[in-house]
Design a protein around this motif. Structure first.
Motif, PDB file in Angstrom:
ATOM      1  N   LYS A   1      16.124  30.785  54.168  1.00  0.00           N
ATOM      2  CA  LYS A   1      16.410  32.075  53.328  1.00  0.00           C
ATOM      3  C   LYS A   1      15.210  32.634  52.952  1.00  0.00           C
ATOM      4  CE  LYS A   1      21.122  31.810  53.744  1.00  0.00           C
ATOM      5  NZ  LYS A   1      22.428  31.623  53.262  1.00  0.00           N
TER       6      LYS A   1
ATOM      7  N   GLY B   1      16.523  34.809  45.206  1.00  0.00           N
ATOM      8  CA  GLY B   1      17.901  35.214  45.644  1.00  0.00           C
ATOM      9  C   GLY B   1      18.884  33.867  45.249  1.00  0.00           C
ATOM     10  N   PHE B   2      20.031  34.290  45.646  1.00  0.00           N
ATOM     11  CA  PHE B   2      20.989  32.953  45.387  1.00  0.00           C
ATOM     12  C   PHE B   2      21.579  32.623  46.712  1.00  0.00           C
ATOM     13  CE2 PHE B   2      22.356  31.909  41.097  1.00  0.00           C
ATOM     14  CZ  PHE B   2      21.442  32.523  40.424  1.00  0.00           C
ATOM     15  N   CYS B   3      22.080  31.346  46.894  1.00  0.00           N
ATOM     16  CA  CYS B   3      22.848  31.366  48.196  1.00  0.00           C
ATOM     17  C   CYS B   3      23.988  30.219  47.991  1.00  0.00           C
ATOM     18  CB  CYS B   3      21.878  31.000  49.438  1.00  0.00           C
ATOM     19  SG  CYS B   3      21.116  29.540  49.332  1.00  0.00           S
TER      20      CYS B   3
ATOM     21  N   VAL C   1      26.940  39.952  48.063  1.00  0.00           N
ATOM     22  CA  VAL C   1      27.090  41.088  48.570  1.00  0.00           C
ATOM     23  C   VAL C   1      27.990  40.758  49.968  1.00  0.00           C
ATOM     24  CG1 VAL C   1      25.805  43.160  49.765  1.00  0.00           C
ATOM     25  CG2 VAL C   1      24.815  41.744  47.842  1.00  0.00           C
ATOM     26  N   ALA C   2      28.808  41.736  50.207  1.00  0.00           N
ATOM     27  CA  ALA C   2      29.528  41.505  51.751  1.00  0.00           C
ATOM     28  C   ALA C   2      28.773  41.936  52.807  1.00  0.00           C
ATOM     29  CB  ALA C   2      30.919  42.704  51.336  1.00  0.00           C
ATOM     30  N   ASP C   3      28.759  40.681  53.686  1.00  0.00           N
ATOM     31  CA  ASP C   3      27.908  40.851  54.822  1.00  0.00           C
ATOM     32  C   ASP C   3      28.449  42.084  55.841  1.00  0.00           C
ATOM     33  OD1 ASP C   3      26.254  39.102  54.052  1.00  0.00           O
ATOM     34  OD2 ASP C   3      27.495  37.494  54.558  1.00  0.00           O
TER      35      ASP C   3
ATOM     36  N   LYS D   1      13.631  36.021  53.976  1.00  0.00           N
ATOM     37  CA  LYS D   1      13.705  37.242  53.091  1.00  0.00           C
ATOM     38  C   LYS D   1      12.344  37.665  52.405  1.00  0.00           C
ATOM     39  CE  LYS D   1      18.742  36.878  53.121  1.00  0.00           C
ATOM     40  NZ  LYS D   1      20.088  37.266  52.601  1.00  0.00           N
TER      41      LYS D   1
ATOM     42  N   MET E   1      18.918  38.313  42.354  1.00  0.00           N
ATOM     43  CA  MET E   1      19.796  38.982  43.348  1.00  0.00           C
ATOM     44  C   MET E   1      20.811  37.887  43.394  1.00  0.00           C
ATOM     45  SD  MET E   1      19.766  41.816  45.321  1.00  0.00           S
ATOM     46  CE  MET E   1      21.483  42.301  46.246  1.00  0.00           C
ATOM     47  N   ALA E   2      21.637  37.928  42.378  1.00  0.00           N
ATOM     48  CA  ALA E   2      22.756  37.109  42.251  1.00  0.00           C
ATOM     49  C   ALA E   2      24.169  37.633  42.903  1.00  0.00           C
ATOM     50  CB  ALA E   2      23.133  36.631  40.812  1.00  0.00           C
ATOM     51  N   ALA E   3      24.126  38.857  43.295  1.00  0.00           N
ATOM     52  CA  ALA E   3      25.332  39.341  43.765  1.00  0.00           C
ATOM     53  C   ALA E   3      25.610  38.897  45.125  1.00  0.00           C
ATOM     54  CB  ALA E   3      25.246  41.106  43.976  1.00  0.00           C
TER      55      ALA E   3
ATOM     56  N   PRO F   1      23.767  46.452  54.833  1.00  0.00           N
ATOM     57  CA  PRO F   1      22.288  46.174  54.774  1.00  0.00           C
ATOM     58  C   PRO F   1      22.096  44.863  54.097  1.00  0.00           C
ATOM     59  CG  PRO F   1      23.086  47.962  53.270  1.00  0.00           C
ATOM     60  CD  PRO F   1      24.122  47.780  54.256  1.00  0.00           C
ATOM     61  N   ASP F   2      21.038  44.099  54.483  1.00  0.00           N
ATOM     62  CA  ASP F   2      20.683  42.897  53.643  1.00  0.00           C
ATOM     63  C   ASP F   2      19.752  43.453  52.740  1.00  0.00           C
ATOM     64  OD1 ASP F   2      19.494  40.809  52.777  1.00  0.00           O
ATOM     65  OD2 ASP F   2      20.272  39.576  54.235  1.00  0.00           O
ATOM     66  N   ILE F   3      20.350  43.916  51.400  1.00  0.00           N
ATOM     67  CA  ILE F   3      19.326  44.279  50.243  1.00  0.00           C
ATOM     68  C   ILE F   3      18.142  43.491  49.968  1.00  0.00           C
ATOM     69  CG2 ILE F   3      19.532  45.131  47.949  1.00  0.00           C
ATOM     70  CD1 ILE F   3      22.426  45.288  48.406  1.00  0.00           C
ATOM     71  N   LEU F   4      18.297  42.297  49.861  1.00  0.00           N
ATOM     72  CA  LEU F   4      17.236  41.355  49.423  1.00  0.00           C
ATOM     73  C   LEU F   4      16.195  41.573  50.590  1.00  0.00           C
ATOM     74  CD1 LEU F   4      16.376  39.737  47.108  1.00  0.00           C
ATOM     75  CD2 LEU F   4      17.624  37.585  48.163  1.00  0.00           C
TER      76      LEU F   4
HETATM   77  O1  C5P Z   1      21.990  35.463  53.586  1.00  0.00           O
HETATM   78  P1  C5P Z   1      22.631  35.072  52.572  1.00  0.00           P
HETATM   79  O2  C5P Z   1      23.783  36.234  52.180  1.00  0.00           O
HETATM   80  O3  C5P Z   1      23.133  33.736  52.182  1.00  0.00           O
HETATM   81  O4  C5P Z   1      21.859  35.408  51.156  1.00  0.00           O
HETATM   82  C1  C5P Z   1      22.083  35.212  50.062  1.00  0.00           C
HETATM   83  C2  C5P Z   1      21.127  36.083  49.149  1.00  0.00           C
HETATM   84  O5  C5P Z   1      21.010  37.570  49.733  1.00  0.00           O
HETATM   85  C3  C5P Z   1      21.464  36.512  47.768  1.00  0.00           C
HETATM   86  O6  C5P Z   1      20.636  36.697  47.045  1.00  0.00           O
HETATM   87  C4  C5P Z   1      22.380  37.943  47.902  1.00  0.00           C
HETATM   88  O7  C5P Z   1      22.336  38.564  46.723  1.00  0.00           O
HETATM   89  C5  C5P Z   1      21.439  38.565  48.930  1.00  0.00           C
HETATM   90  N1  C5P Z   1      22.172  39.560  49.757  1.00  0.00           N
HETATM   91  C6  C5P Z   1      21.883  40.815  50.018  1.00  0.00           C
HETATM   92  N2  C5P Z   1      22.412  41.612  50.925  1.00  0.00           N
HETATM   93  C7  C5P Z   1      23.372  41.239  51.892  1.00  0.00           C
HETATM   94  C8  C5P Z   1      23.707  39.807  51.637  1.00  0.00           C
HETATM   95  C9  C5P Z   1      23.131  39.073  50.692  1.00  0.00           C
HETATM   96  O8  C5P Z   1      21.004  41.007  49.129  1.00  0.00           O
HETATM   97  N3  C5P Z   1      23.786  41.980  52.750  1.00  0.00           N
END
Ligand code: C5P
Length: 402
Positions: free
Chosen positions: A337, A322-324, A277-279, A341, A273-275, A305-308
């Motif tokens: 994390k 994941g990536f951070c 994602v907007a929180d 997660k 999960m390198a995206a 939603p936090d997809i990961l």
């Molecule tokens: O918590 P944080 O945003 O730093 O975590 C980063 C990781 O979680 C990334 O791999 C990112 O793709 C994933 N992520 C996600 N959904 C979100 C925010 C981050 O899947 N809403």
């Protein structure tokens, strides 16, 4: 004779680095490859065709309209025969021609006709290399599946220093070998990769997003595909093209990304999960353009939603990475994390360091695994970093899942 039975066509353009390509051809021959050479008219001003002919043991193609030794439509036969094209040194002119579909000499015509992978090794003055048109042409070609090797940085022929030198012949040949004989150590792996930013609409003309270019996730997808994995890439809006052989699903918002990921998840063995994602998203997105007023404006944001994290809850035997992006206490924050997660590993970038993080072609990463081990890597290209991430993923899998 690692390249026995492999056919390589080397296209030489008119740059001073053409002399280094003599060694590239010599090395390819020593590895057993069948090498044909096409030289542009300007290339022949730097190196004599005889030099290449002596090394390749073949007539060098220098002109579209040479009398053939036997009846053969050369640009089509070479285009078909090649397992790999290498263009080195690739001049700004040749890159521009290929990017715009101009086929007015033997090299550009043959490359336009080929279905083989084309590896382009640019070499030119650093100001030419950084020229916006040249860079746009490179991006366009990358998006169309052409493979580029980054030029080296150092002293140039004219005495100044910068990025634009032809890499060492040994490195060019290493990359060519990698393309001709990919490791295929990820064959059987079904990998889901996410990349890029998400865009959260405020109204039909405005959105919240971030600076993610998608380059790191796309590099992971490319590297995995090259190593034989089946790759699905779920990508937010980016300006780069999908790597060769990868199934691309384009999305805009975090919710769209979530839907696409959850749909693909049951059929995959691992997720990277390198995206970025907007929180948050606008809580009340407007269907109509919000009018300007004299007052300040407050937009209430709602958690995405936090997809990961969701994947962590349903992961089963899948590997989750994941990536951070961090600015302080990198390892400590990354490890939190991993726990929160339910990840197997996390790739942490220190975004305060030059050459790391958003937009660049390079990265400086630390790979932190659930067992607490930390692989601390120096500055390298995003593609090289992607391979390191996949190496760790493979170690975690111990080949049990694919
Ligand atoms: O918590 P944080 O945003 O730093 O975590 C980063 C990781 O979680 C990334 O791999 C990112 O793709 C994933 N992520 C996600 N959904 C979100 C925010 C981050 O899947 N809403």
């Amino acid at each position: 004779m690692e390249l026995k039975d492999k056919s390589v066509v080397v296209g030489v353009c008119g740059g001073i680095a053409a002399y280094k390509v003599v060694e590239v051809v010599s090395r390819l021959k020593k590895l057993g490859a069948d090498v044909d050479i096409i030289m542009t008219a300007n290339a022949q001003k730097f190196v004599a065709p005889l030099t290449f002919r002596s090394l390749s043991h073949r007539p060098v193609i220098t002109d579209m309209f040479d009398e053939p030794e036997y009846w053969d439509i050369k640009h089509i036969s070479l285009a078909k025969k090649a397992d790999l094209f290498i263009i080195a040194p690739a001049t700004a002119n040749m890159i521009g021609k290929l990017a715009s579909g101009i086929a007015d000499d033997m090299l550009s015509t043959t490359v336009t006709a080929t279905k083989a992978p084309v590896m382009i090794v640019p070499a030119m003055n650093h100001d030419m290399y950084s020229n916006a048109v040249v860079q746009q042409n490179i991006e366009r070609l990358k998006g169309l599946g052409y493979i580029f090797m980054e030029p080296d940085t150092g002293v140039m022929a004219e005495g100044t220093s910068g990025k634009g030198r032809l890499p060492e012949p040994a490195s060019i040949v290493d990359m060519a070998v990698g393309l001709l004989k990919p490791a295929c150590d990820l064959k059987g792996l079904r990998l889901l990769v996410t990349a890029g930013p998400t865009r959260e609409n405020i109204d039909p003309v405005r959105y919240i997003s971030n600076y993610s270019s998608g380059k790191m996730g796309y590099a992971v997808a490319q590297a995995a595909a090259e190593r034989g994995a089946d790759v699905v890439l779920v990508s937010g809006p980016v300006s780069i093209g999908a790597p060769r052989g990868v199934k691309l699903i384009s999305v805009n918002t975090a919710n769209e990304m979530r839907d696409a990921v959850l749909k693909e998840f049951p059929d995959c063995d691992a997720v990277v999960m390198a995206a970025a994602v907007a929180d948050y998203k606008a809580a009340e997105g407007s269907q109509l353009k919000i009018k300007k007023s004299d007052d300040d404006m407050v937009i209430r944001l709602e958690k995405n939603p936090d997809i990961l994290k969701e994947l962590g809850n349903i992961k089963g035997s899948r590997i989750l990475a994941g990536f951070c992006a961090e600015t302080d206490h990198l390892v400590e924050n990354a490890m939190k994390k991993v726990e929160a997660k339910n990840l197997d590993m996390i790739v942490a970038n220190d975004v305060t360091m030059e050459g790391a993080g958003f937009g660049t072609d390079t990265n400086i990463i630390k790979i932190i695994k659930r067992d607490g081990s930390v692989t601390d890597l120096p500055l390298m290209s995003k593609l090289a970093a992607a391979h390191k991430v996949l190496d760790q993923l493979r170690l975690i899998s111990k080949n049990e899942i694919f």
